[in-house]
Design an enzyme around this catalytic site. Sequence first.
Site, short mmCIF file in Angstrom:
data_model
loop_
_atom_site.label_atom_id
_atom_site.label_comp_id
_atom_site.label_asym_id
_atom_site.label_seq_id
_atom_site.Cartn_x
_atom_site.Cartn_y
_atom_site.Cartn_z
N HIS A 25 11.57 -34.02 8.12
CA HIS A 25 10.74 -32.85 8.36
C HIS A 25 9.26 -33.18 8.19
CE1 HIS A 25 10.01 -28.42 8.28
NE2 HIS A 25 8.97 -28.78 7.54
N GLU A 26 8.92 -33.79 7.07
CA GLU A 26 7.52 -34.09 6.80
C GLU A 26 6.99 -35.19 7.72
OE1 GLU A 26 5.88 -32.11 5.05
OE2 GLU A 26 7.59 -31.04 4.20
N HIS A 29 5.61 -33.56 10.77
CA HIS A 29 4.23 -33.10 10.55
C HIS A 29 3.26 -34.28 10.60
CE1 HIS A 29 5.48 -29.09 9.62
NE2 HIS A 29 6.03 -29.38 8.46
#
Length: 376
Positions: A25-26, A29
């Site tokens: 997920h990160e 980003h």
Amino acid sequence: MLAQPPLWLIVLAFLGSIGVLVFVHEMGHYLVGRWCGIGAKTFSIGFGREIAGWTDGRGTRWKIGWLPLGGYVRFEGDMDPASMGRDLDMLTPQQRAVSFHAKPVWQRFLVVLAGPAANFLLAVLIFAGFFLVFGAPRTPPVVAMVAPQSAAAKAGLQVGDRILEMDGRQVKTFNELGQYTVLRPGERVLVRLQRSGQVIDVPVTLGTASEVDRFGQIYRVGRLGVAMPPPVYQKVGPLRALPEGVQATWQTTRSMAEGLWQLVTGRRPLNELHGAMKMAQIAGQYASVGPFEFIQLLALFSINLGFINLLPVPMLDGGHLALYTVEAVRRRPLGERAQEWVFRGGMAALLTLFLFTTFNDLGSFGLWEQIGQLTG
């Protein structure tokens, strides 16, 4: 019935699953942020005090926090945990050039969207890999047997009927039929079927059953009361595997959205809403069964993380996306005070949800029943 896995396996499975999902997920980003020319100060798996870490050549601190319940990427220009972008005038021209909040709103939107998108992409790849190795499910939605006194029997369904639609939703495989019915215990649905070359619409009130899994956990599910024909799995090539993975991810996401809507509208009891403790238990259970089952669960967890983060709740990615949409429409962001109240409300909502799901998790472990027996 299988025994519950030991505590050490539950902990390891939970840390392994949540660590992978948060990293993916990160990383979504982070990668899109770098593509947009945004500097990253910190890439953290977990919150709180750092227990391990290093700094790369770009000055990004990669670290692991002691509380493994999430993670974050802190970009240049993030002055507070809510990432509101205040005090940008305090940045130097060099800092402003790589600051997150100095970028156009469409770039900030993409950076935030990339986190949930990475989780969905992970699920697509996992499903695609399984379809390459084992084949995609292709069992036709044909009635092989009708259980006596079942919903199907009461509605007059017959062996050989082919289910075409459920309440207007097309049904292509028996798996899709099961996914639709399991979420609708006791509901009345319109079944469109094909019998002897004719298309017939049959109203059916689905049955309700309490299903016990292999670990003794009880779930309330809907039942049509028909048996499937011999299972069919079709091998797919690399060019078809990804589209099949996308389709499986979409179907799972839609089922999650329907389940959440049923909770919100009261069609399902709120005690079915669980949190991190139940997630840890399930991770340990699937890890004790085998690696393939655990990897499948990882795909479901990844979809769940991506879906939850897209909800328009402040402090979640969806909340930021909603604010950026408002900013794009208004051509200016909400005022700092308005944003502050929005994020305070979001934080309160998330804390309330955390406490509520923890209460449900403890109840699912039998804690409240044991306390009642001791005090009764």
